[in-house]
Structure formats: C-alpha cells, structure tokens
Design a protein around this motif. Structure first.
Motif, short mmCIF file in Angstrom:
data_model
loop_
_atom_site.label_atom_id
_atom_site.label_comp_id
_atom_site.label_asym_id
_atom_site.label_seq_id
_atom_site.Cartn_x
_atom_site.Cartn_y
_atom_site.Cartn_z
N THR A 24 0.66 -1.03 0.06
CA THR A 24 0.05 -0.06 -0.04
C THR A 24 0.91 1.38 -0.11
O THR A 24 1.67 1.47 0.82
CB THR A 24 -0.94 0.03 1.13
OG1 THR A 24 -0.28 -0.20 2.44
CG2 THR A 24 -1.79 -1.07 0.98
N ALA A 25 0.62 2.26 -0.68
CA ALA A 25 1.40 3.55 -0.92
C ALA A 25 0.97 4.23 0.14
O ALA A 25 1.87 5.22 0.54
CB ALA A 25 0.86 4.03 -2.13
N HIS A 26 0.04 3.98 1.06
CA HIS A 26 -0.11 4.89 2.08
C HIS A 26 0.07 4.24 3.56
O HIS A 26 -0.54 4.58 4.36
CB HIS A 26 -1.74 5.13 2.20
CG HIS A 26 -2.72 4.13 2.18
ND1 HIS A 26 -3.06 3.38 1.41
CD2 HIS A 26 -3.30 3.85 3.45
CE1 HIS A 26 -3.88 2.34 1.90
NE2 HIS A 26 -3.87 2.56 3.08
N LEU A 27 1.15 3.38 3.45
CA LEU A 27 1.52 2.71 4.71
C LEU A 27 2.04 3.55 5.77
O LEU A 27 1.48 3.34 6.96
CB LEU A 27 2.61 1.90 4.30
CG LEU A 27 2.91 0.82 5.58
CD1 LEU A 27 1.95 0.02 6.05
CD2 LEU A 27 4.21 -0.15 5.11
N ALA A 28 2.73 4.93 5.33
CA ALA A 28 3.10 5.83 6.32
C ALA A 28 2.07 6.09 7.24
O ALA A 28 1.99 6.82 8.26
CB ALA A 28 3.96 6.68 5.58
N GLU A 29 0.63 6.38 6.34
CA GLU A 29 -0.24 6.92 7.07
C GLU A 29 -1.11 6.00 8.04
O GLU A 29 -2.03 6.56 8.74
CB GLU A 29 -1.44 7.49 6.07
CG GLU A 29 -0.89 8.68 5.09
CD GLU A 29 -1.78 8.93 3.81
OE1 GLU A 29 -2.97 8.59 4.02
OE2 GLU A 29 -1.05 9.75 3.00
N LEU A 30 -0.87 4.94 7.96
CA LEU A 30 -1.39 3.83 8.93
C LEU A 30 -0.93 3.90 10.38
O LEU A 30 0.16 3.87 10.37
CB LEU A 30 -1.43 2.32 8.21
CG LEU A 30 -2.21 2.13 6.87
CD1 LEU A 30 -1.96 0.81 6.30
CD2 LEU A 30 -3.52 2.54 6.76
N ASP A 31 -1.92 3.52 10.98
CA ASP A 31 -1.55 3.51 12.65
C ASP A 31 -1.40 2.12 12.93
O ASP A 31 -2.19 1.61 13.57
CB ASP A 31 -2.70 4.34 13.22
CG ASP A 31 -2.18 4.18 14.80
OD1 ASP A 31 -0.94 4.13 15.08
OD2 ASP A 31 -3.14 4.60 15.69
N ALA A 32 -0.21 1.66 12.32
CA ALA A 32 0.12 0.00 12.77
C ALA A 32 1.53 -0.08 12.86
O ALA A 32 2.32 0.37 11.88
CB ALA A 32 -0.60 -0.74 11.46
N VAL A 33 1.98 -0.86 13.84
CA VAL A 33 3.42 -1.12 14.02
C VAL A 33 3.32 -2.63 14.43
O VAL A 33 2.59 -3.15 14.83
CB VAL A 33 3.94 -0.29 15.39
CG1 VAL A 33 3.99 1.44 15.08
CG2 VAL A 33 3.13 -0.62 16.57
#
Length: 199
Positions: free
Chosen positions: A97-106
């Motif tokens: 996903t191109a928006h991974l940096a925007e996801l709140d997931a670690v």
C-alpha cells in the motif's frame, strides 16, 4: 464462553496436519469487551462492551506460532491495527500500500521476540461512534491512554483516570483539582487526542 472457545479452537487445531501446524501462526484477539450485564467488580456495567473504557477496549491478544521465540505475557500498548504490519512481518512480506506511512500500525514482532521488550507505542487510541458508517454521528466517544493514564472524551466532555496498578478506571480525576502529575498527563493526552481528530 472462554472454556467453550478454548475447547473449539483446540478441536480445530487438532484437525490440522502436524507439519502444517508447525508452520502456522495462530492469532486470537477479543473484539470489544464483556457485555455490561455480565461484568463483575471491579468493572462497571456502564464501562464495558461498547465503550472506550478498560472494560470495553482492554481485551485478550494471544499469538502463537513458529516465529514466537519466547513464551510469556507482555505488558505493552497494542492496537488491533498493529496486526496488519505484524502479519506482514510474520509472512516475510512487504507492504504494497502506498499509504502505509499514514496507517496507525506497528509490528508486534519485538514482543514476539522478547516479552520483556519495552512498549512499542507511547499511546493507544479507541473510538466509538453511533450510528455506524461515515456519519453524521449522534454520539462520539474517544479515548487515548499511555502506560498509566486514560483520557476519555464523551462528546467533548473529558474524564481522566489514573490506571497505575489498576485493571479498571476508578474515579474521574477531573471532578477535583489535579495534582502536578495528573495535570501534566492531562495536558499531554489532550494534545494526543486532538492530533487524531478527537473532540
């Protein structure tokens, strides 16, 4: 119910080929707490399932499999969104996903490597809104907590709880004058909540 889930999951795993099971990671997570009518002290029925209090959002998460190197109980802040990156890590896959940096997931892999690892997250968020969907909403309840304090916002009305050594919220500290530690925590958590769009 817990005993029934344990029994049925055991039956399911017992049907698997042992060689396949040896390469399988099992993730079990509760969804949203115990219904109010089934709560027991110290949990309150109005702070149970369907709320953003401990009784509604503090649920079991069990991960077992070949890449869980050390068994043990972990004390750390986790959100179910973290399963996204954790499962990618377990599969050895890269996010597409191109928006991974925007996801709140670690990824929770550090916990799976060492249950004594420090908490990966500094805060965890939860929200409840009604009705389901994209809105408009007639009720919004949000919360943010760190390793000790929980800030709850009910339609913009704040409550603050000290969870130090507690498994459920006690009294709302905002009903009295806050001491220095509580005030510092409150100010910090208000900023955190506003950063994710909470009222």
């Amino acid at each position: 119910m817990v005993e029934s889930m344990d029994t049925e999951i055991g039956r399911l795993l017992a049907t698997m080929d042992p060689a396949v099971l040896d390469e399988t990671t099992v993730v079990f997570v509760g969804d949203n707490g115990t219904p109010g009518g089934a709560t027991q002290s110290p949990f309150a029925s109005d702070k149970a399932k369907g709320t953003v209090y401990e009784g509604g959002v503090h649920v079991p998460l069990i991960i077992n499999g070949p890449l869980v190197w050390r068994a043990g109980q972990v004390e750390g802040l986790v959100q179910t969104t973290d399963l996204y990156t954790t499962l990618l890590d377990l599969a050895g896959a890269e996010p597409t996903t191109a928006h991974l940096a925007e996801l709140d997931a670690v990824s929770l892999m550090p916990y799976l490597n060492d249950p004594t690892a420090d908490s990966i997250r500094s805060v965890a968020y939860s929200a409840r809104f009604s009705p389901n969907g994209m809105g408009p909403y007639n009720s919004i309840q949000t919360t943010v907590r760190d390793d000790r304090w929980r800030l709850v916002s009910n339609g913009g009305v704040h409550e603050l709880y000290d969870l130090d050594g507690e498994i459920a919220e006690g009294s709302d500290l905002l009903l009295d004058v806050l001491d220095t530690n509580a005030q510092t925590a409150y100010d910090r958590l208000v900023v955190e909540l506003e950063a994710v769009g909470g009222p």
